[in-house]
Each structure stands twice: as structure tokens, then as C-alpha cells.
Design an enzyme around this catalytic site. Sequence first.
Site, PDB file in Angstrom:
ATOM      1  N   GLU A 233      21.458 -85.560  63.202  1.00 18.93           N
ATOM      2  CA  GLU A 233      20.333 -84.746  63.662  1.00 18.93           C
ATOM      3  C   GLU A 233      19.025 -85.242  63.053  1.00 18.93           C
ATOM      4  O   GLU A 233      18.983 -85.548  61.854  1.00 18.93           O
ATOM      5  CB  GLU A 233      20.544 -83.275  63.286  1.00 18.93           C
ATOM      6  CG  GLU A 233      19.568 -82.359  63.980  1.00 18.93           C
ATOM      7  CD  GLU A 233      19.786 -80.892  63.648  1.00 18.93           C
ATOM      8  OE1 GLU A 233      19.465 -80.043  64.472  1.00 18.93           O
ATOM      9  OE2 GLU A 233      20.299 -80.601  62.553  1.00 18.93           O
ATOM     10  N   ALA A 368      22.449 -80.078  54.353  1.00 17.73           N
ATOM     11  CA  ALA A 368      23.758 -79.955  54.991  1.00 17.73           C
ATOM     12  C   ALA A 368      23.537 -80.151  56.482  1.00 17.73           C
ATOM     13  O   ALA A 368      22.417 -80.068  56.981  1.00 17.73           O
ATOM     14  CB  ALA A 368      24.398 -78.599  54.709  1.00 17.73           C
ATOM     15  N   GLU A 370      25.359 -79.152  60.397  1.00  8.51           N
ATOM     16  CA  GLU A 370      26.292 -78.214  61.019  1.00  8.51           C
ATOM     17  C   GLU A 370      27.221 -78.825  62.049  1.00  8.51           C
ATOM     18  O   GLU A 370      27.679 -78.114  62.963  1.00  8.51           O
ATOM     19  CB  GLU A 370      25.504 -77.087  61.688  1.00  8.51           C
ATOM     20  CG  GLU A 370      24.654 -77.522  62.886  1.00  8.51           C
ATOM     21  CD  GLU A 370      23.213 -77.853  62.540  1.00  8.51           C
ATOM     22  OE1 GLU A 370      22.368 -77.849  63.445  1.00  8.51           O
ATOM     23  OE2 GLU A 370      22.935 -78.103  61.349  1.00  8.51           O
ATOM     24  N   GLU A 404      25.137 -72.860  57.650  1.00  6.58           N
ATOM     25  CA  GLU A 404      25.838 -73.798  58.526  1.00  6.58           C
ATOM     26  C   GLU A 404      26.879 -73.091  59.397  1.00  6.58           C
ATOM     27  O   GLU A 404      27.122 -73.507  60.539  1.00  6.58           O
ATOM     28  CB  GLU A 404      26.502 -74.904  57.698  1.00  6.58           C
ATOM     29  CG  GLU A 404      25.549 -75.671  56.787  1.00  6.58           C
ATOM     30  CD  GLU A 404      24.307 -76.180  57.495  1.00  6.58           C
ATOM     31  OE1 GLU A 404      24.413 -76.579  58.674  1.00  6.58           O
ATOM     32  OE2 GLU A 404      23.232 -76.183  56.885  1.00  6.58           O
ATOM     33  N   HIS A 407      25.271 -71.740  62.487  1.00  2.43           N
ATOM     34  CA  HIS A 407      25.036 -72.772  63.503  1.00  2.43           C
ATOM     35  C   HIS A 407      26.239 -72.981  64.422  1.00  2.43           C
ATOM     36  O   HIS A 407      26.075 -73.507  65.527  1.00  2.43           O
ATOM     37  CB  HIS A 407      24.709 -74.104  62.826  1.00  2.43           C
ATOM     38  CG  HIS A 407      23.277 -74.254  62.435  1.00  2.43           C
ATOM     39  ND1 HIS A 407      22.240 -74.011  63.301  1.00  2.43           N
ATOM     40  CD2 HIS A 407      22.704 -74.677  61.266  1.00  2.43           C
ATOM     41  CE1 HIS A 407      21.084 -74.260  62.681  1.00  2.43           C
ATOM     42  NE2 HIS A 407      21.339 -74.656  61.447  1.00  2.43           N
ATOM     43  N   GLU A 426      17.295 -73.271  63.860  1.00  2.00           N
ATOM     44  CA  GLU A 426      17.058 -73.193  62.413  1.00  2.00           C
ATOM     45  C   GLU A 426      16.503 -71.854  61.961  1.00  2.00           C
ATOM     46  O   GLU A 426      16.821 -71.384  60.866  1.00  2.00           O
ATOM     47  CB  GLU A 426      16.137 -74.336  61.975  1.00  2.00           C
ATOM     48  CG  GLU A 426      16.701 -75.730  62.262  1.00  2.00           C
ATOM     49  CD  GLU A 426      18.047 -75.982  61.586  1.00  2.00           C
ATOM     50  OE1 GLU A 426      18.453 -75.181  60.723  1.00  2.00           O
ATOM     51  OE2 GLU A 426      18.691 -76.987  61.929  1.00  2.00           O
ATOM     52  N   ARG A 899      11.741 -87.425  57.093  1.00  2.00           N
ATOM     53  CA  ARG A 899      10.922 -86.238  56.865  1.00  2.00           C
ATOM     54  C   ARG A 899      10.609 -86.036  55.394  1.00  2.00           C
ATOM     55  O   ARG A 899       9.530 -85.545  55.041  1.00  2.00           O
ATOM     56  CB  ARG A 899      11.587 -84.995  57.458  1.00  2.00           C
ATOM     57  CG  ARG A 899      12.850 -84.535  56.779  1.00  2.00           C
ATOM     58  CD  ARG A 899      13.386 -83.267  57.430  1.00  2.00           C
ATOM     59  NE  ARG A 899      13.823 -83.498  58.784  1.00  2.00           N
ATOM     60  CZ  ARG A 899      15.084 -83.783  59.121  1.00  2.00           C
ATOM     61  NH1 ARG A 899      16.006 -83.871  58.183  1.00  2.00           N
ATOM     62  NH2 ARG A 899      15.420 -83.972  60.359  1.00  2.00           N
TER      63      ARG A 899
END
Length: 967
Positions: A233, A368, A370, A404, A407, A426, A899
Site C-alpha cells: 500500500e 502495520a 492490513e 488492522e 480494516h 484509515e 512518506r
Amino acid sequence: MEMDGKLQPRQRRRRPLKRLIVLGAALILGLSLALGLGLGLGLKGSECDEKGDSTKPPPPPPPGGSTTAPPVPPTDPPGFCPPRSSVGDGPWNDFRLPRDTVAQHYDVDIEVPDLAGSTYSGEVRVRLALAAGRPPGPYLLVHIRGQTLTAQPLLEEVVGGARVAVAVADCFSWPGNEYLVVEAERPLEGGTGRDVVLTLRFSAPLVGTLVGFYSVAYVANRTTRYIAATDHEPTDARKSFPCLDEPDRKATFTVTLSYPADYSALSNMPPEENGTHGSGLKWTKFARSVPMSTYLVCFAMHQFIFVERISSRGVPLRVYVQPEQKVTAEFAANATQVIFDYFESYFGMNYSLPKLDQIAIPDFGTGAMENWGLITYRETNLLYDPSESSSFNQQRVAAVVAHELTHQWFGNIVTMAWWDDLWLNEGFASYFEFLGVQSFLPEWRMIDYIMIDDVMPVMGDDALTSSHAIIVNVTTPSEITAVFDSISYSKGASLLRMLSDWIGPGTFQRGCQNYLRRFHFTNAKTDDFWEAMAQESGQPVKEVMETWTRQMGLPLISLGGGGGAAAFSVEQRRFLLDPNADPQLPASPFRYTWHVPLRFYTNASNVQDFQMFNMTQPAVSLTPDPTPSWLKLNPDHVGFYRVNYSPQLWALLLQQLQDNHTVFSDGDRAGFIDDAFSLARAGLLPYETALNTTLYVRAEESLFPWDRVLGAVAYLRDMLADSPLYPLFQKYWRQQVKPITAKLTWKDEGEHLDKLLREQVLGLACRMGDEEALGNATNLFDVWKGGQSIAPNVRLLVYRYGMQQRSDDASWEFMLQSYLKSPLAQEKDKLLYGLASTHSVSQLARYLELLKNESVIRSQDVFTVLRYISLNPYGKTMAWDWTRLNWEYLVGRFGITDRNLGRLVQRISTSFNTELQLWQMESFFSLYPEAGAGASSRLQALETLRTNIAWVQQHEASVGDWLQEHA
């Protein structure tokens, strides 16, 4: 996904005692003004006295740690489908995939002969459905990045169940949009029963990155071992295998892995078949998945064991860890079992897969991830050792597990249609993590903890003109990864909390259930969620909530009246930290007005009243009955807005705090403090009033108000650290914190919230120079060096302030070796902070150079260490200068779309407040204009720095006057 970036500043609200810059840093780091970076150094002398031999070289790296090699630049296909720098018009010029092509199913075969090797190979067979009415054309597009095609693409057309080979006339890669373009020799027709199958064979790097499919080393029982896993992701599945890498291109997947015989394999689904190749490699074919987005595909090759629990419905829940770490998986396994069952009940929908695995990766770039059925974690967020980890570590593990698990419904079952609605993933996971942990350990009061963990901190981010709306247009990988920030996570969670309070928790729950059922295994937009809530509640949910999601910022609610008045007047305006900023910029579709759900109570009645403040109203009137002397707006800070009271009301409320603060809830007291200091910083409230909210805290014993006190103290400390006022500031806070530290002492005992509070207030006492607190920290530090263990919940304080007080080479070396030897990631993190707390410039310089040694400092920890060093008064300028001097190295190692790299400057510059530092930052950004994922973060860093400069000019004197009176 759990953001590492989200966590770190909130994990430790601890900043340096003073802003002291050491001239010797210039020599040690070899800096030069000739670089054009404007490297500025202040003065400090006496504290630089070094003990011992500081010139000895660092010890040879142990066999532990990550041995990730330097990054391998992405390699586009050289022989087959080579890249083109210039092509004509075609679908490849659009950043989004053609809407008329949908992936139905992937067969993904991955072969890794050697996990210590540099490459792996693979084959992907993807079946594509071409929509009826598709414009006739020969082109197919898939995403690809960093792979080398090892054969010509193969193309087959499926007509009525029969496959017919179609010749490939041409193919090329288009790096601008990360496409592989395959041109058939004839147009491909769409329609029911007319699919195509594209086969691609490739090889790709296995090392040099923490995204895509990668391998890292770790040490177990003094033996170097390897693990390979994925992290996809948002746009990194295309780095692992060619695919249609957009969230609404859902498909089913059949994954087959080939790997060395002494390893095991995991993927989203359970194994279906196993065997051995003639080469000796094992292979495992996993069951066909449910429809899912490419970013959720996951596979791993490992030598771990598992701890298992079984859900109430019989689903196996496993936590995979290194064999010697088995005890550290027990807590996460227990949390998973309870929270999993709670979510199945709350969401009214069973988990979709036959199993759920969770695994800790020794070097993992995010907090983490998901992945459906195989959640991957950074070790600090999954492994908890009851004898070595702190209560904060324990709470962190439970929260990330709950995040998680959320998700698996919000994100996996129902996925946002595009990344502009990331908050549907999120924000929801960030909200439900608190409900999940509340179901597991209600005594932790996680329903209240969301105030200090998400709501109040993100209000500061959203009060900048460089913030962004929750729903934001994104058109590049860098823009996509940049929105994984506090706005999508924490503001999203805050708005869901406010919505649930407005329409009622039961209605909110049923609305969530309806939304999940309606969009099961498909994609949704924010409007779809509003519709589900409106149908259940009968309220104009979209009309109200769009004012919160389609414009940035938050309102300031001003309340007038009091002292026996029959009515209280209420007005709204945009709240900005910069008093000189234009409140209408950037332009907003709602001109920065909101529909505001208002709740309130009074001294005459503790029953909460409700009123909606319509955005079209210039003002509203609140008329509580019976007539009170004061009114408290926004109980427990559920509404996402600031509140300012009239001077008369502030006086009455502050007097009530002094007389009996327990009239107000813990959340209300925290809200008074947080609002008051934010308003004062923005020039909307005299600092005298804000500081008066802290007069009562000598009687405060709750974590929640103290947490906001520390937030206020941290900002003032940063602004005053070089001022002659700083000793007065320290004196005042030493006296205010003394009663609670005397009550809690340094004994690691009491309830969970007491343990969290103890760490916070003792840290404040140490930062404010309390001799008793510093003496205790130093004595315990010496005890630790003597071989005795320190209680987990005071351990970080001992490491930080003991190292600060000692700062000799022998102590630093002892801590470094302890870090290298420790098998527990949470302990390693504490030691990293301790190493950064030394007052020795030569030790800090050595520490900075170790950042390039990946066998000592893992890639996942590089930005954490820089942040820790920047919080040290001796290290602030060193971290800043090192970052600028090594920017090209960092970009080469992590990539401009990372990021955490994008947010680095913002994170290490929060305390900057001089014109020189502003010039340095502007010069640096001018020298390196390509910001990648850090574009918005750079704007925030500049805006924060400018407002800090203005604060010193406007508020230092008034704060000084108050301190002279009260210290």
C-alpha cells in the site's frame, strides 16, 4: 495501514530541556557555509567536556540487524518491452487506468531460490474483462515498476471458453505513469464472454527497499536468517508483480510460491497444495482468494512459529514470530481473539476468509499493513514482553491490532473507490481501534483516550493553512502516499466520533452495518457512507458532514453571556494558528462555515442539551433552563471545534476549576487546557488566561488533563528555551508537578492509567530540572549499568535522563552494546532514544554516522533516530545539518515518494523559531525543489516556523510577566 509517522510524535511527547547548540558540531560534521545551505550554529561550551577516548572507531557491526543492501534503482525492461521517453497520444498518457478494462483473476507465481540473493523471478497470468462498447483498440495497460521482463508478453483471447493466441505487435514501458503497454496485432473487442489473458514473465530486485516484495536479515540464536515479505500500500504491488494497481480494480488471486526447503510460506489464503520441484525448492499453492484490491495481496517466506487462538466461530487466529520470541506473541493473540469476536458482532458481518494470520517483520517501513488474512507488522506494534515492555507498549500493540482488524471490514470488504477517499479506510480504522480495545480492556478507558491521542493533536495540524480537506484530489504516487497523514487518520476518526454522538451510537452502528452489506466485496465513496447513515438516522447527514470533509480546517465557536444572563450567544469563524493568515484561503466551497452539532451543560444542570448550529446562521442563542451562571460547551471535546468564552465566562469557569475541578470531567478539564493554549497561541485569548488554567493542576491526578498540560508546556518550552525567562518557566513547572510526582513516586505500580501518568509527569519533572527526579533517574541509570534490570515503565526516563546526566563515553558505549544485543524491538526503541539524549557532541556525531550502517540502525528506524536527536538541545542543529548534507543519500536510499522521508524536515524542525532557521529551510527547499511525498509537509514546516517566529515577538513578554508573578 498503521502509520509509523502518525505514531512517533505522539508516542513520546518529550522534548529537550533546553535549546543549546554546540559550536563543536560544525567541526565534527564537517559543515561549510560554502555549501549554500546556510548552516547556522549557536554557542555552547562548558557542557561539551568529554570523558574518555572519544576518538576510537565504532565497534564492528554485529551479525544482527538488517542487512538490506543499498537500494537498487528501478530497472525497466531492457530487452523486452523497453522504456520509451517519448510516445504519442494514447491511453498511457492518463494517470488512471482505462475504465473499460477490469481484472478478473490473477495467477501469481513467485520463485525465490535464495532469500539472501539479490533477485527473484515470477510469472503473472491475468484474465481481463473488456467492457462491451469498448472503443476498438489493440492496447492493454498494466502497472509495472522496477521489474525486468524475461520474455515477450503472451496474449490470448477467450471466446466462448476457448483460448486463441493473439500476436503481440509491440510493447513498451512508460515510466511516466508506471505502465507497461502491450499492443495486439489487431483490435481487441469487448463484451460478455470475450476476455483476454495476458502472461508476463519477469525478474525483480529482492533487496534495497522496504516496499514491494523484499528480503531482510535478522539474527536468531547468533545465526543470521532471512525473511521475505511484501508491503504494497498504496502503489507498490506493481513493484512486486505486474498488475492493474488501483483500488477499484478488484480481482481474485491464486498465489503460488517456490522457496528453499528450510523455509515456510504464507499468503492471504490457506495453502491448497504443496510439493517439491526437481531443483529441491518447495512450492505452495494457496487457495483462490475473494475479490480484493492489489494493495492487499501479501505473501511471505519465513522460519517462524505461531501462537494460535480460535475465534468463537472457529476461525484460526495465528501470530507468527521468531521461535525465541514466542512469549511476546501471547498478548497480541489474546487481544486478537477478543477484538475479532467483538467486530464480527458489532459489524453484523462475519470475517470473510477461513483464517487470519499476523506476522512481525524485523524491518518494516510502516507501522502495520492490513493485508487480507495476513497482516504484517513492525515488531514494536505486535510483540509485547510483560517483563520488559512498558504499559504504553502494551496499549500500542492492542491499538494497532484493533486498527488492522478493523480494516478486515473497512478497507478490505468495502474499499474506497480511489485514494481521494482514503479516510474511508484509515479514518474508520483509527476510530474503531479505540472501540476494539475498549471491548478487550475497558479499564483502559480508550473511549476517552481518543481525545488526547487523535482529536486534540490533529486540531493543531488542521489549524494551518497548509492543511488539506479529508477528501482531496490525488493524481500521482507521491500525492497518494502523502495523504496517509493525520488528517486522513486522526481527523477522520474525530469526525466519526462526532457523527456517532450526533445521531446516536446505536444508529451509527446500524448505519455501518448497512454500508458494509450494500458494498460487500466492492468499492464505495464517501457519499455512499453518508447515504447509509442518512437512511438509518433520518438526518441530513451528507449536508452536515460535507462541511467537515470537503473543506480543510475547523471552526472556533465563541460563546458570550454568563453570570445569570438568560441566553448565551454563539458565533462561529475559522480557527487558524496564524493570526495574520487570510481565513478565506485557500478557497473553500463552504467559505469556512460549518454545520456544528453543539452540546452543552451548565452549573445549574448537568444534563446535556443539544442544538445544531446551521452554517447559514450568523449566530445562534442558547437558552438553558434553569438560568445558570456558567455554561460548558462541547462536553468531553466530542465536537471537532475550539471554544472561546467571554472574559466573564472564562473567569467563572477558572474559578470553578480552582474551587472544585471534579465538577468537570477529565475530558472537560483537558479541553479547557487544550483550547485555552491554542487560542492564546493564535492571539485570540490573553496568555494570562491560558496560563491560569494550569494553576489548579497541583490538585490534578488524571492522565487526560496532564497530557494536555504537557502539550502546552512543550510548545512554550521550545519557544522560551533560549530566553532569560526559561529558569522561571522551569521553576513554575517544578512546583506544579511536585504533588503528583510525590504521590506516584518512581515505583512501577498501580493501574494502567497511573503507569502512563507516572511516565509523563516524571518526565516533566526531569525536563524542568527537578534535582530529586534527575537524581533518581541517574541513580537508576547507574544501577542499570551495574547489571540490574529497571522497571519497564520508568526505563525510558532512566535511559534518557541518566544518559543526559552522565554523557560519558563509557555510558554511551554500554548503551550502544545493550541496543545491539537486545532481541526486543520495543526495548531497542527506548535505547535508541537514550543514545540520542547524550550531551556529548562527539557521541551524537558518531550516532549520526551510524545511520548509514544498516547492520546497526535498521532502515525502519533511520527517521526515528533523526527525530530523537533533534529533540536533544545539543542535537537539534546537528540533525538538521546532517539531513541537509545527506539529502541526496536519503532520497537515493528511500525514494522521493517515501512518506516518512517527506515528513522528515517537518518533524525535526517543530521548535525552530528564528529568521536564520527560516532562511536555511527556504534555501534548502530551493536547492532541492522536488518534494515528492513531502510537498504538503514542506508547506506545513514553513508555516509552523513562521508562526513560531511571530509567537516569540508577540507573546514572550506577556508570558514573562505572568511567570514573574506566579513562579
